[in-house]
Design a protein around this motif. Structure first.
Motif, PDB file in Angstrom:
ATOM      1  N   ALA A   1      28.517  38.092  38.222  1.00 17.35           N
ATOM      2  CA  ALA A   1      27.629  39.038  38.914  1.00 17.35           C
ATOM      3  C   ALA A   1      27.011  38.397  40.146  1.00 17.35           C
ATOM      4  O   ALA A   1      26.937  39.017  41.214  1.00 17.35           O
ATOM      5  CB  ALA A   1      26.546  39.532  37.963  1.00 17.35           C
ATOM      6  N   VAL A   2      26.579  37.155  40.023  1.00 19.98           N
ATOM      7  CA  VAL A   2      25.995  36.444  41.162  1.00 19.98           C
ATOM      8  C   VAL A   2      27.035  36.304  42.267  1.00 19.98           C
ATOM      9  O   VAL A   2      26.742  36.520  43.448  1.00 19.98           O
ATOM     10  CB  VAL A   2      25.442  35.068  40.735  1.00 19.98           C
ATOM     11  N   GLY A   3      28.254  35.959  41.894  1.00 17.67           N
ATOM     12  CA  GLY A   3      29.323  35.836  42.878  1.00 17.67           C
ATOM     13  C   GLY A   3      29.570  37.131  43.619  1.00 17.67           C
ATOM     14  O   GLY A   3      29.774  37.140  44.836  1.00 17.67           O
ATOM     15  N   MET A   4      29.535  38.246  42.903  1.00 18.12           N
ATOM     16  CA  MET A   4      29.741  39.537  43.560  1.00 18.12           C
ATOM     17  C   MET A   4      28.564  39.889  44.461  1.00 18.12           C
ATOM     18  O   MET A   4      28.768  40.417  45.554  1.00 18.12           O
ATOM     19  CB  MET A   4      29.966  40.646  42.519  1.00 18.12           C
ATOM     20  N   LEU A   5      27.351  39.593  44.026  1.00 22.25           N
ATOM     21  CA  LEU A   5      26.191  39.872  44.882  1.00 22.25           C
ATOM     22  C   LEU A   5      26.246  39.047  46.171  1.00 22.25           C
ATOM     23  O   LEU A   5      25.938  39.554  47.247  1.00 22.25           O
ATOM     24  CB  LEU A   5      24.895  39.609  44.127  1.00 22.25           C
TER      25      LEU A   5
ATOM     26  N   GLY B   1      29.874  32.830  47.086  1.00 20.42           N
ATOM     27  CA  GLY B   1      30.097  33.946  46.174  1.00 20.42           C
ATOM     28  C   GLY B   1      31.500  33.982  45.620  1.00 20.42           C
ATOM     29  O   GLY B   1      31.711  34.205  44.424  1.00 20.42           O
ATOM     30  N   ARG B   2      32.469  33.735  46.475  1.00 16.78           N
ATOM     31  CA  ARG B   2      33.865  33.755  46.017  1.00 16.78           C
ATOM     32  C   ARG B   2      34.154  32.592  45.071  1.00 16.78           C
ATOM     33  O   ARG B   2      34.885  32.738  44.095  1.00 16.78           O
ATOM     34  CB  ARG B   2      34.831  33.720  47.203  1.00 16.78           C
ATOM     35  N   LEU B   3      33.575  31.416  45.347  1.00 13.94           N
ATOM     36  CA  LEU B   3      33.789  30.267  44.467  1.00 13.94           C
ATOM     37  C   LEU B   3      33.148  30.478  43.098  1.00 13.94           C
ATOM     38  O   LEU B   3      33.753  30.195  42.063  1.00 13.94           O
ATOM     39  CB  LEU B   3      33.257  28.995  45.125  1.00 13.94           C
ATOM     40  N   VAL B   4      31.919  30.983  43.095  1.00 10.32           N
ATOM     41  CA  VAL B   4      31.213  31.229  41.836  1.00 10.32           C
ATOM     42  C   VAL B   4      31.927  32.312  41.034  1.00 10.32           C
ATOM     43  O   VAL B   4      32.131  32.172  39.820  1.00 10.32           O
ATOM     44  CB  VAL B   4      29.734  31.615  42.100  1.00 10.32           C
TER      45      VAL B   4
ATOM     46  N   HIS C   1      42.157  35.853  41.711  1.00 16.82           N
ATOM     47  CA  HIS C   1      42.875  35.761  42.974  1.00 16.82           C
ATOM     48  C   HIS C   1      42.908  37.127  43.658  1.00 16.82           C
ATOM     49  O   HIS C   1      42.677  37.240  44.874  1.00 16.82           O
ATOM     50  CB  HIS C   1      44.294  35.248  42.721  1.00 16.82           C
ATOM     51  N   GLY C   2      43.173  38.160  42.897  1.00 17.97           N
ATOM     52  CA  GLY C   2      43.222  39.505  43.452  1.00 17.97           C
ATOM     53  C   GLY C   2      41.879  39.947  44.010  1.00 17.97           C
ATOM     54  O   GLY C   2      41.808  40.540  45.089  1.00 17.97           O
ATOM     55  N   ASN C   3      40.807  39.648  43.292  1.00 19.21           N
ATOM     56  CA  ASN C   3      39.490  40.037  43.767  1.00 19.21           C
ATOM     57  C   ASN C   3      39.153  39.309  45.060  1.00 19.21           C
ATOM     58  O   ASN C   3      38.577  39.892  45.981  1.00 19.21           O
ATOM     59  CB  ASN C   3      38.434  39.779  42.695  1.00 19.21           C
ATOM     60  N   PHE C   4      39.508  38.044  45.140  1.00 20.17           N
ATOM     61  CA  PHE C   4      39.319  37.268  46.369  1.00 20.17           C
ATOM     62  C   PHE C   4      40.060  37.952  47.517  1.00 20.17           C
ATOM     63  O   PHE C   4      39.508  38.185  48.596  1.00 20.17           O
ATOM     64  CB  PHE C   4      39.851  35.843  46.157  1.00 20.17           C
ATOM     65  N   THR C   5      41.327  38.289  47.262  1.00 19.18           N
ATOM     66  CA  THR C   5      42.175  38.885  48.284  1.00 19.18           C
ATOM     67  C   THR C   5      41.690  40.277  48.688  1.00 19.18           C
ATOM     68  O   THR C   5      41.874  40.699  49.830  1.00 19.18           O
ATOM     69  CB  THR C   5      43.631  38.947  47.778  1.00 19.18           C
ATOM     70  N   GLU C   6      41.059  40.990  47.764  1.00 24.56           N
ATOM     71  CA  GLU C   6      40.553  42.330  48.046  1.00 24.56           C
ATOM     72  C   GLU C   6      39.279  42.309  48.887  1.00 24.56           C
ATOM     73  O   GLU C   6      39.037  43.237  49.659  1.00 24.56           O
ATOM     74  CB  GLU C   6      40.247  43.064  46.734  1.00 24.56           C
ATOM     75  N   THR C   7      38.453  41.292  48.723  1.00 17.73           N
ATOM     76  CA  THR C   7      37.138  41.307  49.361  1.00 17.73           C
ATOM     77  C   THR C   7      37.047  40.463  50.632  1.00 17.73           C
ATOM     78  O   THR C   7      36.385  40.864  51.596  1.00 17.73           O
ATOM     79  CB  THR C   7      36.042  40.837  48.380  1.00 17.73           C
ATOM     80  N   VAL C   8      37.667  39.317  50.642  1.00 15.25           N
ATOM     81  CA  VAL C   8      37.483  38.375  51.750  1.00 15.25           C
ATOM     82  C   VAL C   8      37.943  38.924  53.102  1.00 15.25           C
ATOM     83  O   VAL C   8      37.199  38.826  54.084  1.00 15.25           O
ATOM     84  CB  VAL C   8      38.137  37.013  51.426  1.00 15.25           C
TER      85      VAL C   8
END
Length: 135
Positions: A109-113, A91-94, A54-61
């Motif tokens: 890794a794929v999600g981050m790419l 990417g966010r879902l994966v 959740h945090g990573n989603f909130t940080e990037t989106v």
């Protein structure tokens, strides 16, 4: 000119990604209730995974959506906006699914790419447009 006609693609992805974040937020809250953990992760591995996803989603989106809106405003081709928006969403879902289910793996890794691609392309388009305007 209104905002819907100015940012039609970005607005769609803002709405979709906001809806995607709801179950992520609820999943953290439900795990907190189940484990009676009110602060941090209490050593619960599943709660920690959900919090980080959740945090990573909130940080990037948000930053990608801002860059997307700027690119759309600067006249980015619709195909670029759709490709970048779909890349971000997928990417966010994966990334979320991989992080919550296993904590590691190629999906993460794929999600981050898939997230980093529009994070680079949208601001790149804006900078290119600004250089072209000032030249």
């Amino acid at each position: 000119m209104n905002i819907v006609s100015t940012f039609p693609v970005t607005l769609l992805f803002i709405a979709l990604l906001a809806l995607v974040q709801i179950p992520m937020t609820v999943a953290v809250g439900l795990r907190r209730l189940k484990t009676e953990t009110h602060f941090l992760d209490g050593g619960d591995e599943l709660l920690l995974k959900r919090m980080r996803a959740h945090g990573n989603f909130t940080e990037t989106v948000p930053i990608v959506l801002l860059a997307m809106a700027a690119a759309e405003y600067c006249g980015a081709p619709t195909s670029l906006l759709w490709a970048g928006g779909c890349s971000l969403l997928l990417g966010r879902l994966v990334h979320y699914g991989t992080l919550v289910n296993s904590g590691f793996g190629n999906g993460r890794a794929v999600g981050m790419l898939l997230t980093l691609a529009p994070m680079l392309i949208f601001p790149g388009f804006v900078l290119w447009a600004l250089v072209g305007v000032s030249a």
